[in-house]
Scaffold this active site. Structure first.
Site, short mmCIF file in Angstrom:
data_model
loop_
_atom_site.label_atom_id
_atom_site.label_comp_id
_atom_site.label_asym_id
_atom_site.label_seq_id
_atom_site.Cartn_x
_atom_site.Cartn_y
_atom_site.Cartn_z
N CYS A 2 -5.08 11.12 -4.96
CA CYS A 2 -5.12 12.57 -4.76
C CYS A 2 -6.54 12.94 -4.32
O CYS A 2 -7.43 12.11 -4.30
CB CYS A 2 -4.82 13.28 -6.07
SG CYS A 2 -3.30 12.74 -6.84
N ARG A 27 -5.65 12.30 1.68
CA ARG A 27 -5.49 11.52 0.44
C ARG A 27 -4.18 11.83 -0.27
O ARG A 27 -3.79 11.14 -1.21
CB ARG A 27 -6.66 11.79 -0.51
CG ARG A 27 -8.03 11.42 0.02
CD ARG A 27 -9.13 11.84 -0.96
NE ARG A 27 -8.97 11.13 -2.21
CZ ARG A 27 -9.48 9.92 -2.44
NH1 ARG A 27 -10.14 9.30 -1.49
NH2 ARG A 27 -9.30 9.31 -3.60
N TRP A 75 -1.02 13.45 -4.64
CA TRP A 75 -0.17 12.33 -4.20
C TRP A 75 0.53 11.88 -5.48
O TRP A 75 -0.06 11.19 -6.31
CB TRP A 75 -1.02 11.21 -3.62
CG TRP A 75 -0.20 10.07 -3.11
CD1 TRP A 75 0.16 8.94 -3.78
CD2 TRP A 75 0.45 9.97 -1.85
NE1 TRP A 75 0.96 8.15 -3.01
CE2 TRP A 75 1.16 8.75 -1.82
CE3 TRP A 75 0.49 10.78 -0.73
CZ2 TRP A 75 1.90 8.35 -0.71
CZ3 TRP A 75 1.22 10.36 0.36
CH2 TRP A 75 1.92 9.18 0.36
N ASN A 101 -7.40 12.72 -10.46
CA ASN A 101 -6.94 11.71 -9.49
C ASN A 101 -6.93 10.39 -10.23
O ASN A 101 -7.97 9.93 -10.69
CB ASN A 101 -7.88 11.64 -8.28
CG ASN A 101 -7.54 10.46 -7.38
OD1 ASN A 101 -6.39 10.04 -7.32
ND2 ASN A 101 -8.54 9.90 -6.73
N GLY A 102 -5.78 9.76 -10.38
CA GLY A 102 -5.71 8.47 -11.06
C GLY A 102 -4.42 8.37 -11.86
O GLY A 102 -3.50 9.16 -11.68
N GLU A 487 6.20 -10.02 11.43
CA GLU A 487 5.33 -8.88 11.11
C GLU A 487 4.06 -8.93 11.96
O GLU A 487 3.62 -7.91 12.49
CB GLU A 487 5.00 -8.88 9.62
CG GLU A 487 3.99 -7.84 9.17
CD GLU A 487 4.39 -6.40 9.46
OE1 GLU A 487 5.57 -6.17 9.85
OE2 GLU A 487 3.54 -5.50 9.35
N LYS A 491 2.87 -5.99 14.52
CA LYS A 491 1.54 -5.36 14.44
C LYS A 491 0.87 -5.38 15.81
O LYS A 491 0.32 -4.39 16.27
CB LYS A 491 0.66 -6.09 13.42
CG LYS A 491 1.02 -5.85 12.00
CD LYS A 491 0.56 -4.51 11.46
CE LYS A 491 1.54 -3.44 11.25
NZ LYS A 491 2.88 -3.57 10.94
N GLU A 494 2.76 -2.99 18.43
CA GLU A 494 2.77 -1.54 18.25
C GLU A 494 1.40 -0.90 18.40
O GLU A 494 1.30 0.30 18.62
CB GLU A 494 3.38 -1.15 16.90
CG GLU A 494 2.65 -1.63 15.67
CD GLU A 494 3.34 -1.14 14.40
OE1 GLU A 494 3.93 -0.06 14.40
OE2 GLU A 494 3.26 -1.85 13.40
N HIS A 510 14.92 -24.59 20.97
CA HIS A 510 16.23 -24.12 21.43
C HIS A 510 16.08 -23.07 22.53
O HIS A 510 16.88 -22.15 22.64
CB HIS A 510 17.01 -23.56 20.24
CG HIS A 510 17.23 -24.57 19.17
ND1 HIS A 510 18.13 -25.59 19.26
CD2 HIS A 510 16.59 -24.76 17.99
CE1 HIS A 510 18.06 -26.36 18.19
NE2 HIS A 510 17.15 -25.87 17.40
N LYS A 609 4.61 7.99 12.29
CA LYS A 609 4.44 7.30 11.02
C LYS A 609 5.76 7.26 10.25
O LYS A 609 6.04 6.30 9.55
CB LYS A 609 3.38 8.00 10.16
CG LYS A 609 3.08 7.28 8.85
CD LYS A 609 2.61 5.86 9.08
CE LYS A 609 2.48 5.07 7.80
NZ LYS A 609 2.19 3.64 8.05
C1 AGP Z 1 5.37 -0.60 10.94
O1 AGP Z 1 4.00 -0.86 11.23
C2 AGP Z 1 5.87 0.64 11.67
N1 AGP Z 1 5.09 1.75 11.33
C3 AGP Z 1 7.38 0.81 11.47
O2 AGP Z 1 8.02 -0.39 11.84
C4 AGP Z 1 7.82 1.15 10.03
O3 AGP Z 1 7.67 0.03 9.20
C5 AGP Z 1 9.29 1.56 10.07
O4 AGP Z 1 9.42 2.71 10.88
C6 AGP Z 1 9.87 1.84 8.70
O5 AGP Z 1 9.20 2.92 8.11
P1 AGP Z 1 9.40 3.19 6.53
O6 AGP Z 1 8.87 1.98 5.82
O7 AGP Z 1 8.62 4.42 6.25
O8 AGP Z 1 10.88 3.34 6.28
#
Ligand code: AGP
Length: 614
Positions: A2, A27, A75, A101-102, A487, A491, A494, A510, A609
């Site tokens: 927070c 935050r 938060w 906050n904590g 993953e 990374k 994206e 394959h 996000k």
């Molecule tokens: C991951 O780096 C991306 N931001 C994206 O794949 C994300 O993981 C996906 O949209 C799922 O989001 P969520 O975990 O909020 O459900």
């Protein structure tokens, strides 16, 4: 996490507090509040659910006078995000108001003791327990506010950065910290208080960084008074701020993503706090404890998620099948929700989502719930739609993840799912007590081992510079590290817009091995594991075709070092925990390549996000 702000001085407090909350909104932003003591000695507390702007709208017609106040943007960790649980919290008599906050880990015990003394509570928060404890101490021990705070904090277990007002002493602002950040700003005839320097930097560059278990008393016309919670006087160390406002919001890092990568030792510690107990060789997951039978009787576990969360689910599949011996299916939420899946009442469906708002995952669990399955969610946002729809769950508690590319949430998801797999396995007897205790010890060491990997940041940054013109990457892994390869590829894709594909390493022969050439870098995640020799063979197959190999290996590995072009070492750990370490170099590699390419790392093109639409 927070954001807290405080002010006492020559000016009206309210505008300074609100502006400070806006600076700290990164935050946490699920509710906000302010407490002010006006000239008549009234202690006014105003709170609103939602962002700071909602609080401003609510306060527009209120009495916001007063030159002393505290404010908070939340938060949620304990209690849903709503007005009742928003900070500040009054004490019983409404003489005191506190922001925090904590996490107070022993709040339940403290609350029970206060209820026996006749105290009542309006909220579900640990913070309200603390302010009641301070008032109880002040009244029953006949001491001043600072002493009451000292005595109360001596009973507290957990992390805190608090600020507290006493309407009977409008000339004094008390604050304290342990485990959560707190900065004091020193102006001319005024003092500032905040979680970091961003609300302070425009008023003064003279700051004091409060240390753990220190209490600060800010009184107009007096010097800053700092003592420990055991009342040992401390000499304040005044420093000059040298960071810009923008840098400060990122904790001095150039991007939120790098800040969040480097936060992972702390965020995993936060995520395991109160759950993994290395002294007692124990794991306590309330969501599991309260629903043991559901998990022990499950014929199948279905994991539904998207993107990075789906990768965490894949890792969970290996852990749950190995340690809990329950069949696991991992589904892309967007596919699962439409393919008319067979879902049984004794199925357990685990939804993984950082935001808790991903439309496809929300729809997937709605479908599963309608068919009678038990829904368990792993989420980072308290009170979000997915945990609200779930029957139970486990919050990851890593604080807001601002960078669009998920990093600290991913490692926390994997940690939570590993804890769950071990808890089920111990109950079912598919994990021996010795094995369980060993894994708990190893889990407890992961944060410091991640810190060790992060020390290679500069070296990885230098390596990244040789790939800014690269058009394609392949990422390979096996077993627990196959999802890590996926993953790592995601990374890179994206945030740097370089095409990258993740594959099971043995799958190369394959078809995909046709892609191998000198122009195609191949990242191979190859820590010590049961099938280590197999992945070494896969590396040799690539080298035989002039492929360039960047290998992530266990420290001290000499075999891969002889054949790979670049090696990045991670500390040894149990195989099921290697993803928590091997993913770190891949996060850093993607970050530094993207930065070297001049990409907008925190807000990559075309992305959001939280994907709250189909
Ligand atoms: C991951 O780096 C991306 N931001 C994206 O794949 C994300 O993981 C996906 O949209 C799922 O989001 P969520 O975990 O909020 O459900």
């Amino acid at each position: 996490m927070c954001g807290i702000v405080g002010y006492i001085g020559k000016r009206k407090a309210y505008p300074i507090l609100i502006k400070g909350l806006h600076r700290l909104e990164y935050r946490g932003y699920d509710s906000a509040g302010v407490a002010l003591i006006n000239e008549q000695g009234q202690l006014n507390v105003y709170k609103a659910k939602g962002k700071v702007a909602e609080l401003e709208a609510f306060c527009a017609e209120k009495d916001t006078c007063g030159n002393i106040g505290i404010a908070h943007t939340r938060w949620a960790t304990h209690g849903e995000p709503n007005t009742v649980n928003a900070h500040p919290h009054y004490s019983e008599s409404e003489r005191l108001a506190i922001i925090h906050n904590g996490i107070i880990e022993n709040y339940a015990v403290l609350k029970a003791g206060l209820m026996e003394q006749g105290y009542t509570f309006k909220s579900d928060t640990d913070t309200e327990v603390l302010v009641q404890l301070v008032e109880y101490t002040q009244v029953n021990r006949h001491v001043d506010l600072k002493t009451a705070v000292q005595l109360a904090l001596q009973q507290v277990v957990g992390a805190y950065a608090i600020a507290i007002l006493d309407k009977e002493h409008p000339d004094t602002l008390i604050a304290a910290r342990k485990g959560s950040p707190l900065v004091v700003g020193i102006g001319k005839d005024e003092y500032f208080l905040a979680s970091d320097a961003t609300p302070i930097v425009e008023y003064t560059d003279q700051v004091i960084y409060v240390e753990d278990e220190e209490i600060v008393a800010l009184r107009l016309g007096e010097k800053v008074d700092i003592t420990t919670i055991n009342n040992v006087a401390k000499t304040p160390e005044i420093k000059r701020l040298e960071l810009s406002l923008s840098q400060l919001e990122k904790g001095g890092y150039p991007h939120f993503m790098l800040k969040e990568i480097f936060e992972q030792p702390r965020t995993l510690t936060d995520s395991m706090r109160g759950r993994v107990n290395v002294q007692q060789d124990n794991i306590a997951l309330s969501g599991f404890i309260d629903n043991k039978d559901r998990f022990l009787n499950a014929k199948r576990i279905i994991i539904t998620a998207c993107g990075t969360s789906w990768h965490a689910g894949l890792i969970a599949m290996y852990a749950i099948e190995e340690y809990a011996q329950i069949p696991v299916e991992v589904e892309y939420s967007s596919e699962f929700r439409y393919r008319k899946p067979v879902i049984n009442k004794d199925d357990v469906v685990i939804a993984i989502s950082q935001s808790g708002e991903t439309a496809d995952t929300l729809a997937a669990i709605q479908l599963a719930k309608e068919k009678g399955a038990f829904i368990f969610s792993i989420c980072n946002v308290v009170g979000a739609s997915i945990p609200r729809l779930s029957d139970s769950g486990c919050y990851t508690h890593v604080g807001p993840e601002i960078g669009v590319a998920s990093t600290k949430a991913f490692t926390a998801q994997v940690t939570a799912l590993t804890m769950l797999a071990l808890c089920i396995g111990r109950e079912k007897g598919t994990v021996s007590q010795t094995q369980f205790e060993h894994l708990v010890q190893e889990l407890g060491q992961i944060p410091q081992k991640i810190a060790q990997v992060l020390q290679q940041n500069q070296r990885i940054a230098e390596l990244a510079h040789s790939f800014t013109d690269t058009q394609n990457f392949i990422y390979l892994g096996r077993g627990y590290n196959f999802p890590v390869a996926l993953e790592g590829a995601l990374k890179l894709k994206e945030i740097s817009y370089i095409h990258a594909e993740g594959y099971p390493a043995a799958e190369m022969k394959h078809g995909p091995i046709a892609l191998i050439s000198e122009e195609m870098p191949v990242v191979v995640v190859a820590p010590r594991c049961a099938i280590y020799e197999k992945i070494v063979s896969n590396i040799q197959e690539i080298k035989a075709r002039q492929g360039q190999v960047i290998a992530v290996v266990t420290e001290g590995d000499e075999q891969v070092r002889k054949i790979a072009d670049h090696c990045i070492e991670v500390p040894a750990t149990e195989e099921c925990l290697t993803p928590l370490l091997t993913v770190i170099p891949l996060q850093l590699l993607a970050y530094h390549i993207a930065v070297a390419k001049g990409c907008d790392v925190d807000q990559p093109r075309n992305l959001a996000k939280s994907v709250t639409v189909e």
